[in-house]
Design an enzyme around this catalytic site. Structure first.
Site: not given
Length: 317
Positions: A160, A165
């Site tokens: 990933e 974020e």
């Protein structure tokens, strides 16, 4: 004759009622006129709405929202793609949740290159927007490529890449990370930088991805490089096709006063290693020189339908 007409009318009414009941089953239990959007749907040739609950009744990390394919949660207007998370009682897949949002999978995947996303983050404790990447071969229920038969590897072995974020509980901090079998979840492989205007201004979030390393930056300022010296299946699953995700999650500890928030995207661009652009999803607004209409959308004028390049727009934003 009149009797036949009345019977036909009654039959049509029953069909409409049944249709209405069917649509209600996947609609908000409570809604108001304020939730009706003015935009248009996202480009379905480029983006897939991932809505299926992968764990049967919930998403991962104890997220509180339903992801939907409704225009209320993802739309394009005034040159911006908006993913809107909002507080509402919503039933889908037999599960009632208190929040809705959207999670988009790109319908393209690639290996190596540069990703640029110009975006503005929402504000609010418990909000969790992200711009990130997963591999084409991830085995995840409901993901676009998994539904196409590519799902082979479970997370985190598949890998990933988190381009950006932003946790509302850590306001004004942009974080990037990687997740692999060697470190995942609360991964040690992360870095970031403070961005004081992260929720009030657009910023350019980028990833430069090669066979040697992953470099993450905001507005051209690097803040993290992942380049393990020993590249093996535990540390480097980044040698295959990945796709992009845009989503806005709601954490369990969301502020009780939160009503709605927006993850705003100005554009998404992907380049290969030779700097050739092979994806451009733009939401550019300006004036169309062909009909003088304001608010030209992407590569097409909303009013006259003319195909436009960014250079053809007058005063593009």
């Amino acid at each position: 004759m009149v009797s036949k007409i009345l019977k036909r009318r009654d039959c049509m009414i029953r069909k409409l009622l049944i249709s209405g009941i069917a649509s209600l089953a996947i609609s908000p239990l409570f809604a108001s006129a304020e939730t009706v959007p003015n935009g248009r749907p996202v480009d379905s040739t480029k983006w897939f709405h991932q809505t299926l609950l992968p764990k049967g009744t919930s998403w991962f990390s104890n997220e509180q929202q339903h992801y939907t394919n409704r225009i209320e949660n993802a739309s394009v207007s005034n040159g911006v793609l908006t993913i809107k998370a909002q507080k509402e009682i919503f039933k889908d897949q037999g599960v009632i949740k208190q929040y809705t949002s959207a999670r988009l999978n790109s319908k393209f995947a690639f290996t190596y290159g540069r990703v640029e996303v110009r975006a503005k983050m929402p504000h609010g404790y418990g909000t969790w927007p992200a711009i990130w990447m997963l591999p084409k071969d991830i085995k995840e229920k409901g993901a676009y490529f998994e539904q196409k038969g590519f799902g082979e590897k479970h997370w985190p072995d598949c890998g990933e890449i988190d381009i950006i974020e932003h946790w509302g509980r850590n306001q004004n901090y942009a974080q990037s990370a990687t997740h692999t079998r060697s470190s995942f979840g609360n991964t040690v492989n992360h870095g970031g930088q403070p961005i004081p205007t992260i929720s009030s201004q657009f910023h350019l979030y980028s990833l430069d991805w090669s066979a040697e390393k992953l470099v993450f930056a905001v507005d051209g300022n690097d803040h993290y490089t992942y380049a393990p010296t020993d590249k093996n299946k535990r540390t480097w699953p980044f040698d295959k096709d990945y796709y992009l995700l845009l989503n806005f999650a709601i954490e369990k500890d969301i502020d009780s006063t939160f009503e709605q928030g927006d993850l705003s995207i100005d554009y998404v661009r992907v380049y290969d290693e030779e700097n050739n652009q092979f994806l451009a999803d733009r939401y550019i607004s300006g004036e169309c020189p062909k009909c003088n209409a304001a608010g030209a959308y992407g590569d097409q004028c909303e009013k006259c339908g003319s195909a436009l390049s960014p250079e053809e727009l007058i005063n593009p934003k």
